[in-house]
Structure formats: C-alpha cells, structure tokens
Design a protein around this motif. Structure first.
Motif, PDB file in Angstrom:
ATOM      1  N   LEU A  83       5.369  10.905  31.896  1.00  0.00           N
ATOM      2  CA  LEU A  83       5.172   9.566  31.339  1.00  0.00           C
ATOM      3  C   LEU A  83       6.157   9.245  30.057  1.00  0.00           C
ATOM      4  O   LEU A  83       6.746   8.085  29.913  1.00  0.00           O
ATOM      5  CB  LEU A  83       3.813   9.041  31.142  1.00  0.00           C
ATOM      6  N   ARG A  84       6.057  10.237  29.206  1.00  0.00           N
ATOM      7  CA  ARG A  84       6.604  10.075  27.848  1.00  0.00           C
ATOM      8  C   ARG A  84       8.340  10.080  27.995  1.00  0.00           C
ATOM      9  O   ARG A  84       8.913   9.132  27.328  1.00  0.00           O
ATOM     10  CB  ARG A  84       6.222  11.252  26.890  1.00  0.00           C
ATOM     11  N   ARG A 130       3.656   4.322  36.332  1.00  0.00           N
ATOM     12  CA  ARG A 130       2.437   4.860  36.881  1.00  0.00           C
ATOM     13  C   ARG A 130       2.832   5.878  37.867  1.00  0.00           C
ATOM     14  O   ARG A 130       3.742   5.709  38.759  1.00  0.00           O
ATOM     15  CB  ARG A 130       1.498   3.855  37.467  1.00  0.00           C
ATOM     16  N   LEU A 131       2.372   7.017  37.418  1.00  0.00           N
ATOM     17  CA  LEU A 131       2.871   8.255  38.462  1.00  0.00           C
ATOM     18  C   LEU A 131       1.926   8.214  39.659  1.00  0.00           C
ATOM     19  O   LEU A 131       0.578   7.866  39.535  1.00  0.00           O
ATOM     20  CB  LEU A 131       2.263   9.553  37.847  1.00  0.00           C
ATOM     21  N   PHE A 156       7.722  14.044  39.733  1.00  0.00           N
ATOM     22  CA  PHE A 156       6.697  13.382  40.109  1.00  0.00           C
ATOM     23  C   PHE A 156       7.515  11.927  40.595  1.00  0.00           C
ATOM     24  O   PHE A 156       8.513  11.600  40.288  1.00  0.00           O
ATOM     25  CB  PHE A 156       5.974  12.726  39.002  1.00  0.00           C
ATOM     26  N   ALA A 157       6.501  11.253  41.363  1.00  0.00           N
ATOM     27  CA  ALA A 157       7.010   9.957  42.058  1.00  0.00           C
ATOM     28  C   ALA A 157       6.241   9.100  40.979  1.00  0.00           C
ATOM     29  O   ALA A 157       5.140   9.180  40.823  1.00  0.00           O
ATOM     30  CB  ALA A 157       6.433   9.793  43.509  1.00  0.00           C
ATOM     31  N   ALA A 158       6.786   7.756  40.838  1.00  0.00           N
ATOM     32  CA  ALA A 158       6.127   6.680  40.039  1.00  0.00           C
ATOM     33  C   ALA A 158       6.961   5.491  40.301  1.00  0.00           C
ATOM     34  O   ALA A 158       7.622   5.181  41.091  1.00  0.00           O
ATOM     35  CB  ALA A 158       6.579   7.071  38.543  1.00  0.00           C
TER      36      ALA A 158
END
Length: 154
Positions: free
Chosen positions: A56-57, A68-69, A92-94
């Motif tokens: 996120l960072r 949003r993951l 990750f997908a987001a």
C-alpha cells in the motif's frame, strides 16, 4: 566460502502491485541503473512493516494512488544477472481508490501511467526486470489467492 559454509546471505524483499482500472494497468516509468524503465508500483519491505502495508505504501509513494488490495498474486524469486543481487518479490492485485495528483512521487519516478496489457507487453525491452511481465501474465491468467495467504505475525 558459500552460504552453507557460514557466509551471510540475504535477498532483497520487495512488494509489487498490479493495479487495474478499466482494463488498464497502473505502471511507473522510472530511472534505474542509467535507464528509463517500466515497472509495477514496487519497492522494498521496510523494518516493522507487513508485506501488505509495504504494498500500500509503495503504491502511494510511487504513483500518488491509494489502492485496496484484492488478492495475493504470488511470490517470485529472481537473481539480477548484472549485479548478482537476489530478489524475493511478493505481488498483489489491487483496485484504485483515490488519486492524489499533487503528491510528489518517490525519487527516480518520472511518472505514473495507465497502459493496456498489450502496450506493456510491447515495451518488454524497457521492463525493469523479467518480474514485471511475469507478475502481470500470472494476474491475467487468473492466478490470485486470498490475502489471508500472506500472514504477518507482528
């Protein structure tokens, strides 16, 4: 002396996000190793940070987007032939939430842009590493696991 003989070895632990909106992928154009390259929003895990917090960072710092993951895509190990450094990437997908266009991007980041998968694939020679397309390819193939697959025991 090898690692098994007692020499210390540690891979670079990184995170990356595949952010998709209307069929386009959020990528960063950045200066790295004397080249202008393309990458997912990605970066190093910092001390006392979970992999999810890092993803996120890094996405916010490199693109100006809060996301949003939605899923864990996979873990990838790669050794850079030029430097011999080993990387362990957690992808990750987001989905995008809020853009902060006035936010200054991380040093080295030229800009964030949205590309179709075809446009990104056509730029393979400019990818920062083979991890860029491999992660996207796995995402496009439907490889996603619940975020619960990534545990942080603080």
């Amino acid at each position: 002396m090898t690692y098994r003989e007692g020499r210390f070895w540690q891979p670079d632990v990184t995170v990356a996000t595949v952010v998709v909106n209307d069929g386009r992928l959020l990528v960063v154009e950045e200066n790295a190793g004397g080249r202008r390259v393309l990458n997912q929003p990605a970066g190093h895990l910092e001390p006392d940070e979970s992999l999810i917090e890092a993803a996120l960072r890094e996405t916010l710092e490199e693109t100006g987007w809060d996301v949003r993951l939605t899923a864990f895509v996979g873990a990838y190990q790669w050794k850079a032939p030029e430097t011999g450094r080993h990387y362990l990437r957690f992808a990750f997908a987001a989905e995008p939430l809020t853009h902060h266009p006035a936010r200054e991007l991380d040093e080295g980041i030229v800009r964030a842009l949205w590309l179709t998968p075809g446009e990104l694939q056509a730029e393979t020679a400019r990818h920062r590493s083979p991890l860029v397309w491999r992660v996207v390819s796995d995402f496009l193939a439907g490889r996603r696991q619940p975020l619960e697959f990534v545990q942080h025991l603080g």
